[in-house]
Motif scaffolding. Structure first.
Motif, PDB file in Angstrom:
ATOM      1  N   GLY A 168      -3.328  29.831 -16.698  1.00 58.37           N
ATOM      2  CA  GLY A 168      -4.636  30.479 -16.715  1.00 58.37           C
ATOM      3  C   GLY A 168      -4.424  31.983 -16.644  1.00 58.37           C
ATOM      4  N   TYR A 169      -5.124  32.637 -15.731  1.00 56.08           N
ATOM      5  CA  TYR A 169      -4.941  34.079 -15.554  1.00 56.08           C
ATOM      6  C   TYR A 169      -4.275  34.400 -14.218  1.00 56.08           C
ATOM      7  N   SER A 170      -3.442  33.471 -13.726  1.00 52.56           N
ATOM      8  CA  SER A 170      -2.801  33.675 -12.429  1.00 52.56           C
ATOM      9  C   SER A 170      -1.339  34.080 -12.540  1.00 52.56           C
ATOM     10  N   TYR A 171      -0.790  34.199 -13.750  1.00 53.17           N
ATOM     11  CA  TYR A 171       0.620  34.565 -13.892  1.00 53.17           C
ATOM     12  C   TYR A 171       0.808  36.008 -13.438  1.00 53.17           C
ATOM     13  N   THR A 172       1.915  36.265 -12.766  1.00 50.81           N
ATOM     14  CA  THR A 172       2.115  37.576 -12.147  1.00 50.81           C
ATOM     15  C   THR A 172       2.602  38.650 -13.107  1.00 50.81           C
ATOM     16  N   GLY A 173       3.013  38.286 -14.324  1.00 50.88           N
ATOM     17  CA  GLY A 173       3.478  39.278 -15.285  1.00 50.88           C
ATOM     18  C   GLY A 173       2.354  39.732 -16.192  1.00 50.88           C
ATOM     19  N   PRO A 174       1.764  40.908 -15.971  1.00 54.83           N
ATOM     20  CA  PRO A 174       0.608  41.341 -16.771  1.00 54.83           C
ATOM     21  C   PRO A 174       0.907  41.507 -18.250  1.00 54.83           C
ATOM     22  N   ASP A 175       2.160  41.800 -18.610  1.00 49.89           N
ATOM     23  CA  ASP A 175       2.497  41.984 -20.020  1.00 49.89           C
ATOM     24  C   ASP A 175       2.329  40.698 -20.815  1.00 49.89           C
ATOM     25  N   PHE A 176       2.370  39.557 -20.140  1.00 46.68           N
ATOM     26  CA  PHE A 176       2.247  38.281 -20.837  1.00 46.68           C
ATOM     27  C   PHE A 176       0.792  37.952 -21.189  1.00 46.68           C
ATOM     28  N   TYR A 177      -0.118  38.894 -20.915  1.00 45.30           N
ATOM     29  CA  TYR A 177      -1.502  38.755 -21.349  1.00 45.30           C
ATOM     30  C   TYR A 177      -1.872  39.806 -22.405  1.00 45.30           C
ATOM     31  N   HIS A 178      -0.889  40.630 -22.791  1.00 44.38           N
ATOM     32  CA  HIS A 178      -1.121  41.682 -23.781  1.00 44.38           C
ATOM     33  C   HIS A 178      -0.065  41.574 -24.873  1.00 44.38           C
ATOM     34  N   PRO A 179      -0.401  40.988 -26.021  1.00 45.01           N
ATOM     35  CA  PRO A 179       0.592  40.764 -27.078  1.00 45.01           C
ATOM     36  C   PRO A 179       1.352  42.022 -27.494  1.00 45.01           C
ATOM     37  N   SER A 180       0.663  43.161 -27.593  1.00 45.00           N
ATOM     38  CA  SER A 180       1.343  44.383 -28.036  1.00 45.00           C
ATOM     39  C   SER A 180       2.381  44.837 -27.028  1.00 45.00           C
ATOM     40  N   ASN A 181       2.034  44.790 -25.730  1.00 51.49           N
ATOM     41  CA  ASN A 181       2.999  45.174 -24.694  1.00 51.49           C
ATOM     42  C   ASN A 181       4.189  44.224 -24.677  1.00 51.49           C
ATOM     43  N   LEU A 182       3.898  42.933 -24.750  1.00 52.55           N
ATOM     44  CA  LEU A 182       4.966  41.939 -24.700  1.00 52.55           C
ATOM     45  C   LEU A 182       5.879  42.073 -25.908  1.00 52.55           C
ATOM     46  N   SER A 183       5.303  42.300 -27.081  1.00 52.46           N
ATOM     47  CA  SER A 183       6.109  42.475 -28.287  1.00 52.46           C
ATOM     48  C   SER A 183       7.050  43.663 -28.150  1.00 52.46           C
ATOM     49  N   HIS A 184       6.541  44.754 -27.590  1.00 54.94           N
ATOM     50  CA  HIS A 184       7.368  45.961 -27.396  1.00 54.94           C
ATOM     51  C   HIS A 184       8.538  45.686 -26.455  1.00 54.94           C
ATOM     52  N   HIS A 185       8.257  44.999 -25.339  1.00 54.34           N
ATOM     53  CA  HIS A 185       9.311  44.732 -24.356  1.00 54.34           C
ATOM     54  C   HIS A 185      10.351  43.748 -24.899  1.00 54.34           C
ATOM     55  N   LEU A 186       9.913  42.798 -25.701  1.00 52.78           N
ATOM     56  CA  LEU A 186      10.861  41.861 -26.314  1.00 52.78           C
ATOM     57  C   LEU A 186      11.753  42.580 -27.325  1.00 52.78           C
ATOM     58  N   ALA A 187      11.160  43.503 -28.076  1.00 53.92           N
ATOM     59  CA  ALA A 187      11.938  44.242 -29.076  1.00 53.92           C
ATOM     60  C   ALA A 187      12.930  45.198 -28.428  1.00 53.92           C
ATOM     61  N   SER A 188      12.544  45.800 -27.293  1.00 54.75           N
ATOM     62  CA  SER A 188      13.412  46.776 -26.632  1.00 54.75           C
ATOM     63  C   SER A 188      14.460  46.130 -25.742  1.00 54.75           C
ATOM     64  N   GLY A 189      14.299  44.850 -25.435  1.00 51.68           N
ATOM     65  CA  GLY A 189      15.241  44.165 -24.561  1.00 51.68           C
ATOM     66  C   GLY A 189      14.877  44.252 -23.098  1.00 51.68           C
ATOM     67  N   GLU A 190      13.738  44.877 -22.767  1.00 54.73           N
ATOM     68  CA  GLU A 190      13.311  44.936 -21.374  1.00 54.73           C
ATOM     69  C   GLU A 190      12.889  43.562 -20.875  1.00 54.73           C
ATOM     70  N   ILE A 191      12.505  42.698 -21.808  1.00 58.69           N
ATOM     71  CA  ILE A 191      12.229  41.298 -21.493  1.00 58.69           C
ATOM     72  C   ILE A 191      13.048  40.441 -22.449  1.00 58.69           C
ATOM     73  N   VAL A 192      13.807  39.505 -21.887  1.00 57.34           N
ATOM     74  CA  VAL A 192      14.584  38.559 -22.686  1.00 57.34           C
ATOM     75  C   VAL A 192      14.008  37.176 -22.438  1.00 57.34           C
ATOM     76  N   SER A 193      13.597  36.519 -23.499  1.00 60.86           N
ATOM     77  CA  SER A 193      12.972  35.206 -23.370  1.00 60.86           C
ATOM     78  C   SER A 193      13.813  34.127 -24.033  1.00 60.86           C
ATOM     79  N   ILE A 194      13.772  32.955 -23.444  1.00 64.86           N
ATOM     80  CA  ILE A 194      14.332  31.758 -24.056  1.00 64.86           C
ATOM     81  C   ILE A 194      13.158  30.830 -24.316  1.00 64.86           C
ATOM     82  N   VAL A 195      12.941  30.493 -25.575  1.00 60.83           N
ATOM     83  CA  VAL A 195      11.799  29.648 -25.916  1.00 60.83           C
ATOM     84  C   VAL A 195      12.280  28.302 -26.434  1.00 60.83           C
ATOM     85  N   ALA A 196      11.491  27.285 -26.154  1.00 51.27           N
ATOM     86  CA  ALA A 196      11.723  25.949 -26.701  1.00 51.27           C
ATOM     87  C   ALA A 196      10.641  25.700 -27.733  1.00 51.27           C
TER      88      ALA A 196
END
Length: 223
Positions: free
Chosen positions: A140-168
């Protein structure tokens, strides 16, 4: 709603913290929509609202046009005095062709782990929108990482390596994710985020696969 809200907002004498508007919407099994608008604005006196007459409109009754439009568009309109909690406007309308079905329980429609074919891979910057949807589906809206509710911010962090994700993924759709963040202000620290798995895949081996990949020694080529 437009007419009622305009009336309520226009009645506010000034801006104070107490003057808040709450809107609630419900749809019952008969197909009746009820919208309630609660506010702490001035009292509503229906006897002081001019009665607009469409057959003989005048300047004196024009101020009642909003009430005439609102009342005649819905099946029921009333203003309720809630005492110290302010006032509540209630609008009801029966839908002519309501069509909806209750959501199934989480346990129904679960994916059999023997059938599901998973692929585990590093997350990419263009996965951001899907990851935002997955975050909402899981927390819901209880996750503690605010970037995971903003696609543009999350995309930037994934591209820069500040966030590394493993997806299934299953059939090309992201069904699970776990992430590690490397904040630039704490370069010697990494933070492991909580697991996310789509509801229908929570009994599958997606979690096990992501954990195995996360503990690999060279995740994201980061130390």
């Amino acid at each position: 709603m437009d007419e009622v809200l305009n009336f309520i907002i226009a009645a506010y004498p000034d801006d104070t913290l107490k003057e808040l508007i709450q809107i609630k919407l419900s749809l019952d099994k008969t197909g009746t929509v009820q919208v309630s608008v609660s506010n702490a604005g001035p009292p509503v006196h229906l006897d002081r609202i001019p009665r607009f007459e469409p057959s003989a409109p005048t300047e004196s009754n024009l101020d009642g046009l909003w009430y005439f439009l609102a009342k005649n568009f819905v099946d029921h309109l009333e203003f309720r005095n809630l005492g110290m909690d302010g006032w509540q406007a209630v609008l009801e309308r029966r839908l002519s062709a309501a069509s909806f079905e209750p959501r199934k329980a989480d346990s129904e429609g679960s994916i059999d782990e023997e059938i599901a074919q998973f692929e585990v891979r590093p997350g990419r910057h263009d996965d951001a929108a899907e990851l935002v949807d997955l975050t909402y589906d899981t927390y819901g809206y209880s996750y503690t990482g605010p970037d995971f509710y903003h696609p543009s911010n999350l995309s930037h962090h994934l591209a820069s390596g500040e966030i590394v994700s493993i997806v299934a993924t299953a059939d090309g759709v992201i069904v699970g994710n776990t992430s590690i963040s490397y904040p630039p202000e704490t370069p010697c620290c990494a933070y492991l985020g909580a697991l996310m798995v789509k509801r229908s895949y929570r009994r599958s081996k997606a979690i096990e696969l992501m954990i195995s990949e996360t503990v690999a020694p060279a995740i994201g080529n980061r130390p």
